[in-house]
Design a protein around this motif. Structure first.
Motif, PDB file in Angstrom:
ATOM      1  N   ARG A   2       0.831  -1.184   0.000  1.00 39.40           N
ATOM      2  CA  ARG A   2       0.000   0.000   0.000  1.00 39.40           C
ATOM      3  C   ARG A   2       0.874   1.244   0.000  1.00 39.40           C
ATOM      4  O   ARG A   2       1.929   1.286   0.603  1.00 39.40           O
ATOM      5  CB  ARG A   2      -0.915   0.026   1.221  1.00 39.40           C
ATOM      6  CG  ARG A   2      -1.990  -1.038   1.207  1.00 39.40           C
ATOM      7  CD  ARG A   2      -2.871  -0.900   2.417  1.00 39.40           C
ATOM      8  NE  ARG A   2      -2.144  -1.254   3.630  1.00 39.40           N
ATOM      9  CZ  ARG A   2      -2.449  -0.799   4.828  1.00 39.40           C
ATOM     10  NH1 ARG A   2      -3.414   0.073   4.975  1.00 39.40           N
ATOM     11  NH2 ARG A   2      -1.775  -1.187   5.883  1.00 39.40           N
ATOM     12  N   SER A   3       0.443   2.284  -0.681  1.00 41.69           N
ATOM     13  CA  SER A   3       1.227   3.505  -0.759  1.00 41.69           C
ATOM     14  C   SER A   3       0.326   4.712  -0.651  1.00 41.69           C
ATOM     15  O   SER A   3      -0.802   4.719  -1.139  1.00 41.69           O
ATOM     16  CB  SER A   3       2.010   3.567  -2.080  1.00 41.69           C
ATOM     17  OG  SER A   3       2.683   4.800  -2.210  1.00 41.69           O
ATOM     18  N   GLU A 135      14.212  -3.840   8.755  1.00 40.23           N
ATOM     19  CA  GLU A 135      13.247  -4.726   9.397  1.00 40.23           C
ATOM     20  C   GLU A 135      13.106  -4.389  10.882  1.00 40.23           C
ATOM     21  O   GLU A 135      11.998  -4.444  11.444  1.00 40.23           O
ATOM     22  CB  GLU A 135      13.700  -6.181   9.244  1.00 40.23           C
ATOM     23  CG  GLU A 135      13.617  -6.723   7.830  1.00 40.23           C
ATOM     24  CD  GLU A 135      12.220  -7.195   7.463  1.00 40.23           C
ATOM     25  OE1 GLU A 135      11.304  -7.044   8.299  1.00 40.23           O
ATOM     26  OE2 GLU A 135      12.052  -7.704   6.342  1.00 40.23           O
ATOM     27  N   ALA A 136      14.210  -4.020  11.520  1.00 41.64           N
ATOM     28  CA  ALA A 136      14.158  -3.668  12.940  1.00 41.64           C
ATOM     29  C   ALA A 136      13.319  -2.417  13.172  1.00 41.64           C
ATOM     30  O   ALA A 136      12.525  -2.353  14.127  1.00 41.64           O
ATOM     31  CB  ALA A 136      15.568  -3.471  13.483  1.00 41.64           C
ATOM     32  N   VAL A 137      13.479  -1.422  12.309  1.00 42.62           N
ATOM     33  CA  VAL A 137      12.670  -0.212  12.435  1.00 42.62           C
ATOM     34  C   VAL A 137      11.190  -0.552  12.289  1.00 42.62           C
ATOM     35  O   VAL A 137      10.348  -0.095  13.074  1.00 42.62           O
ATOM     36  CB  VAL A 137      13.094   0.840  11.388  1.00 42.62           C
ATOM     37  CG1 VAL A 137      12.097   2.004  11.369  1.00 42.62           C
ATOM     38  CG2 VAL A 137      14.496   1.363  11.690  1.00 42.62           C
ATOM     39  N   VAL A 138      10.864  -1.364  11.302  1.00 38.29           N
ATOM     40  CA  VAL A 138       9.471  -1.731  11.065  1.00 38.29           C
ATOM     41  C   VAL A 138       8.908  -2.519  12.251  1.00 38.29           C
ATOM     42  O   VAL A 138       7.762  -2.316  12.665  1.00 38.29           O
ATOM     43  CB  VAL A 138       9.349  -2.524   9.752  1.00 38.29           C
ATOM     44  CG1 VAL A 138       7.961  -3.157   9.615  1.00 38.29           C
ATOM     45  CG2 VAL A 138       9.633  -1.612   8.560  1.00 38.29           C
ATOM     46  N   ALA A 145       2.873   1.158  17.419  1.00 38.53           N
ATOM     47  CA  ALA A 145       1.677   1.668  16.741  1.00 38.53           C
ATOM     48  C   ALA A 145       1.458   0.933  15.430  1.00 38.53           C
ATOM     49  O   ALA A 145       1.772   1.460  14.362  1.00 38.53           O
ATOM     50  CB  ALA A 145       1.814   3.171  16.496  1.00 38.53           C
ATOM     51  N   PRO A 146       0.934  -0.287  15.480  1.00 36.37           N
ATOM     52  CA  PRO A 146       0.693  -1.051  14.255  1.00 36.37           C
ATOM     53  C   PRO A 146      -0.159  -0.264  13.256  1.00 36.37           C
ATOM     54  O   PRO A 146      -1.147   0.369  13.644  1.00 36.37           O
ATOM     55  CB  PRO A 146      -0.051  -2.292  14.756  1.00 36.37           C
ATOM     56  CG  PRO A 146       0.329  -2.412  16.193  1.00 36.37           C
ATOM     57  CD  PRO A 146       0.492  -1.020  16.684  1.00 36.37           C
ATOM     58  N   GLY A 147       0.264  -0.283  11.996  1.00 33.84           N
ATOM     59  CA  GLY A 147      -0.486   0.407  10.953  1.00 33.84           C
ATOM     60  C   GLY A 147      -0.039   1.819  10.675  1.00 33.84           C
ATOM     61  O   GLY A 147      -0.563   2.489   9.773  1.00 33.84           O
ATOM     62  N   LEU A 148       0.959   2.315  11.420  1.00 32.53           N
ATOM     63  CA  LEU A 148       1.420   3.684  11.235  1.00 32.53           C
ATOM     64  C   LEU A 148       2.182   3.821   9.908  1.00 32.53           C
ATOM     65  O   LEU A 148       3.038   2.992   9.604  1.00 32.53           O
ATOM     66  CB  LEU A 148       2.341   4.063  12.397  1.00 32.53           C
ATOM     67  CG  LEU A 148       2.358   5.527  12.863  1.00 32.53           C
ATOM     68  CD1 LEU A 148       0.974   5.986  13.259  1.00 32.53           C
ATOM     69  CD2 LEU A 148       3.325   5.679  14.015  1.00 32.53           C
ATOM     70  N   GLU A 166       2.696  -4.786   5.773  1.00 30.07           N
ATOM     71  CA  GLU A 166       1.407  -4.164   5.449  1.00 30.07           C
ATOM     72  C   GLU A 166       1.226  -2.812   6.121  1.00 30.07           C
ATOM     73  O   GLU A 166       0.125  -2.435   6.525  1.00 30.07           O
ATOM     74  CB  GLU A 166       0.240  -5.110   5.781  1.00 30.07           C
ATOM     75  CG  GLU A 166       0.286  -6.412   4.993  1.00 30.07           C
ATOM     76  CD  GLU A 166      -0.942  -7.276   5.191  1.00 30.07           C
ATOM     77  OE1 GLU A 166      -1.691  -7.033   6.171  1.00 30.07           O
ATOM     78  OE2 GLU A 166      -1.151  -8.175   4.377  1.00 30.07           O
ATOM     79  N   LEU A 167       2.335  -2.068   6.223  1.00 31.37           N
ATOM     80  CA  LEU A 167       2.264  -0.686   6.682  1.00 31.37           C
ATOM     81  C   LEU A 167       2.189   0.229   5.460  1.00 31.37           C
ATOM     82  O   LEU A 167       2.865  -0.025   4.452  1.00 31.37           O
ATOM     83  CB  LEU A 167       3.502  -0.316   7.504  1.00 31.37           C
ATOM     84  CG  LEU A 167       3.764  -1.094   8.786  1.00 31.37           C
ATOM     85  CD1 LEU A 167       5.046  -0.598   9.437  1.00 31.37           C
ATOM     86  CD2 LEU A 167       2.596  -0.979   9.746  1.00 31.37           C
TER      87      LEU A 167
END
Length: 260
Positions: A2-3, A135-138, A145-148, A166-167
């Protein structure tokens, strides 16, 4: 993946790094910049910033309808987050989550929310190419805050990792930084990495937002589709420059609007 990108020439967000002070030391003109930008990348205490500064910037941003973003960094106050560091992935994920969580407290107290995440300095550049650090940042974003949405360089490992999680990803360009022909930023340690000429910054901003392209340091023209345009808050005269950029964009038919 998603973008939050939109086609160039229609709408662009203006972001700046804010709250970059510590104690009695201040660097960014937060009050002036918050009258111009639509998104504020707020330092969360690791490269700059302290609780009182974070609270004040969140209150100002909320009052002016400016989106609040967590600008996360390596733990490097002395080096302003611009020194290369090797941080174990688990530790980095926890530190990213910690920084986002701290800013969330002050955003909520101001009646707003943390709307996105953007790495700062060395961490930003490292996650362009380093999959493990990206990957660590994600993972840190997911903890706090999932989805940010994640704001970063188009085509970066950071955006790839965010997409797999899926962010939402938001493509960013820099009005005042030099680019390589590959579309990456020229390292700050190299000559002419920062564009200081205000006229050049304004011209580049319009070309990026309206035409979707920028001239690399080599003279090559490269495609650069970006939903958000950064003007660095620590540049001398940053507020005046940001206002000139905003004025020129609107004159070119570009709508200025936050992405989050």
């Amino acid at each position: 993946m998603r973008s939050a990108e939109r086609p160039p020439g229609t709408v662009v967000d203006l972001n700046a790094d804010l709250g970059e002070g510590f104690g009695r030391w201040t660097l960014t003109d937060d009050d002036a910049l918050l009258s111009v930008v639509t998104s504020a990348n707020v330092a969360c205490g690791f490269h700059a910033g302290d609780p009182s500064t974070m609270r004040r910037v969140c209150e100002l941003a909320a009052a002016r309808g400016v989106r609040i973003g967590a600008q996360v960094s390596y733990r490097d106050l002395a080096g302003f987050g611009r020194r290369a560091m090797d941080v174990p992935p688990d530790e980095l994920a926890h530190e990213v989550a910690y920084q986002i969580g701290a800013l969330q407290v002050f955003a909520r107290a101001a009646g707003a929310r943390v709307a996105y995440v953007k790495p700062h300095g060395a961490l930003y550049n490292r996650t362009v190419h380093d999959e493990e650090q990206a990957e660590a940042v994600v993972r840190g974003v997911g903890l706090a805050a999932p989805g940010l949405p994640v704001l970063g360089l188009p085509g970066s490992r950071l955006h790839e990792a965010a997409g797999r999680a899926e962010l939402p990803v938001v493509a960013e360009a820099f009005a005042d930084r030099a680019y390589t022909p590959q579309g990456t930023l020229v390292p700050r340690r190299e000559p002419d990495a920062v564009v200081h000429d205000p006229e050049a910054v304004v011209h580049r901003s319009v070309a990026i937002a309206r035409d979707g392209e920028v001239t690399a340091r080599t003279g090559d023209r490269i495609r650069l589709r970006a939903r958000s345009l950064c003007v660095h808050g620590d540049t001398p005269g940053a507020a005046d420059l940001a206002l000139r950029v905003r004025t020129a964009l609107r004159a070119a038919g570009v709508r200025i609007e936050a992405f989050a």
